[in-house]
Write an enzyme that holds these catalytic residues in place. Sequence first.
Site, PDB file in Angstrom:
ATOM      1  N   LYS A 280       0.839  -1.196   0.000  1.00 17.48           N
ATOM      2  CA  LYS A 280       0.000   0.000   0.000  1.00 17.48           C
ATOM      3  C   LYS A 280       0.881   1.257   0.000  1.00 17.48           C
ATOM      4  CE  LYS A 280      -3.722  -1.891   2.935  1.00 17.48           C
ATOM      5  NZ  LYS A 280      -4.875  -1.721   2.039  1.00 17.48           N
ATOM      6  N   ARG A 354     -10.416 -11.281   1.890  1.00 13.21           N
ATOM      7  CA  ARG A 354     -11.320 -12.294   1.336  1.00 13.21           C
ATOM      8  C   ARG A 354     -10.697 -13.688   1.378  1.00 13.21           C
ATOM      9  NH1 ARG A 354     -11.695  -9.037  -4.130  1.00 13.21           N
ATOM     10  NH2 ARG A 354     -11.452  -7.425  -2.551  1.00 13.21           N
TER      11      ARG A 354
END
Length: 509
Positions: A280, A354
Amino acid sequence: MALNSVVSLAASNSPAGSIEGDALVIGVVKGSDGPALLDSPLAAEETAALNESLSSLGVTGNADGFHRLPAPAGVEAKVLVLAGLGAIGTGPDAAPSPEALRRAAGSALRQLAGTDTVVLALPAAEAAQLTAIAEGAALGAYSYQARRSDPAALKSPVQKAVIATSLNSRAAKTILNRSTAVGKAVNATRSLVNEPPSHLFPETFAEAAKDLAKGLPVKVTVWDEKKLEKEGFGGILGVGKGSSRAPRLVKVEYAPARAKKHMALVGKGITFDTGGISLKPAASMMTMKCDMGGAAAILNATLAVAELGLPVKVTAWLCIAENMPSATATRPSDVITIFGGKTVEVLNTDAEGRLVMADGLAVASTEHPDVILDVATLTGAQMVALGNRVSAVMGDEQTSNAVKAAADKAGELFWTMPIPEELRPSLDSPVADLANIGEKAGGMMTAAAFLNEFVGQAKSGEQIPWAHLDIAGPAFNESAPYGYTPKQGTGVSVRTLVSYAEGLAAGAK
């Protein structure tokens, strides 16, 4: 972990002005003709004089409004506090909503930090009103002070709230006991989210779950990295393999003998998310200690259900890992095997939530619960779609609508969103059963389509009823405090989950 004090809640049938305290809180509404006191406990002459002076004092009645005044003669509290409730409509039957009362009570206690006892003279003649005020007080009396060298540098939260009500003591006690349990669960969730990643990582998160569960009728089971590998939890292991801090799976089970329904909860517990190899930007990383908010919420919601003794079996699965870049981290294009055998091509290691949730959904499905709810700070797309205060719920229509109804009753903002069928093909992979990213537009719904692949079948052969709660924005408040919501961890979804469990219990009777 850092534990918080819990505000002591009490109810009194005595006139509010006669109750001793550091502050007496009265509501002010925003009317068409200007601000006006609501259900004033003051004498008629004092009420009239104060009403005439509100505008001159700068009181508007806006929500979150807060003004201290000297307490008039005859009032036992030391100061008078005017708390804004906002507009409540017009007509003789106009009244503040439970959520307006909840926010006003929470705002008042939050802004009265540093005082010991607060008396609340807000409308509390009905059970729903008393519930809202008590919950607001419990949520507003919160402060995270654990990591300061001088805890006295921050004002301590209010220690006791006395609510003036005409309800009988037995009914009031039941309401206050529930509000205390719910408030404790929300505040414990906030504190877990607020803990720095230097202190809260997979192993210590698992230990915190054990500590919080002490004294409650629940069973806590922890999978370490060896057990995870032996039983094939490739999602949790794949996300956690780049960190020196090994991942964990924690199962928290509340199974009362008279339960007729079984509710499974799955929570994302990424204790820190760098994005892994798909690193990120620095600015996007600063709040990533909150990426375990879903696991914290399902843990404490389960403990609240146990404390309340609801006749519903609840099994919580906390999927915990730290997502770090290193020589051992999962790479883009790696293929991992989720619990149960499905394979996933990892195209972006920052779509990691996920992956751990896939393991959780798959293992939760093996017990054939009546419903599965998963909670996760899953996608930035959630904030694009719904902002920072409204969470999303997706899944089968009946379950999603039931979650929305439970949230409405609890006073939390959720909105139902679809899982369009055309998004599923975008998750196809040429080398595995599916990829972990797909269509970028509507990414929140694409993520839900991915999770849907791991929800198993009920004993009837149909898919287990399921809903996915994406709380990415609402789980962490980066702006100023408001209402009963503090800065940083908010504890969102705990109240909705407890409300949903109560609905299951009522429906099973």
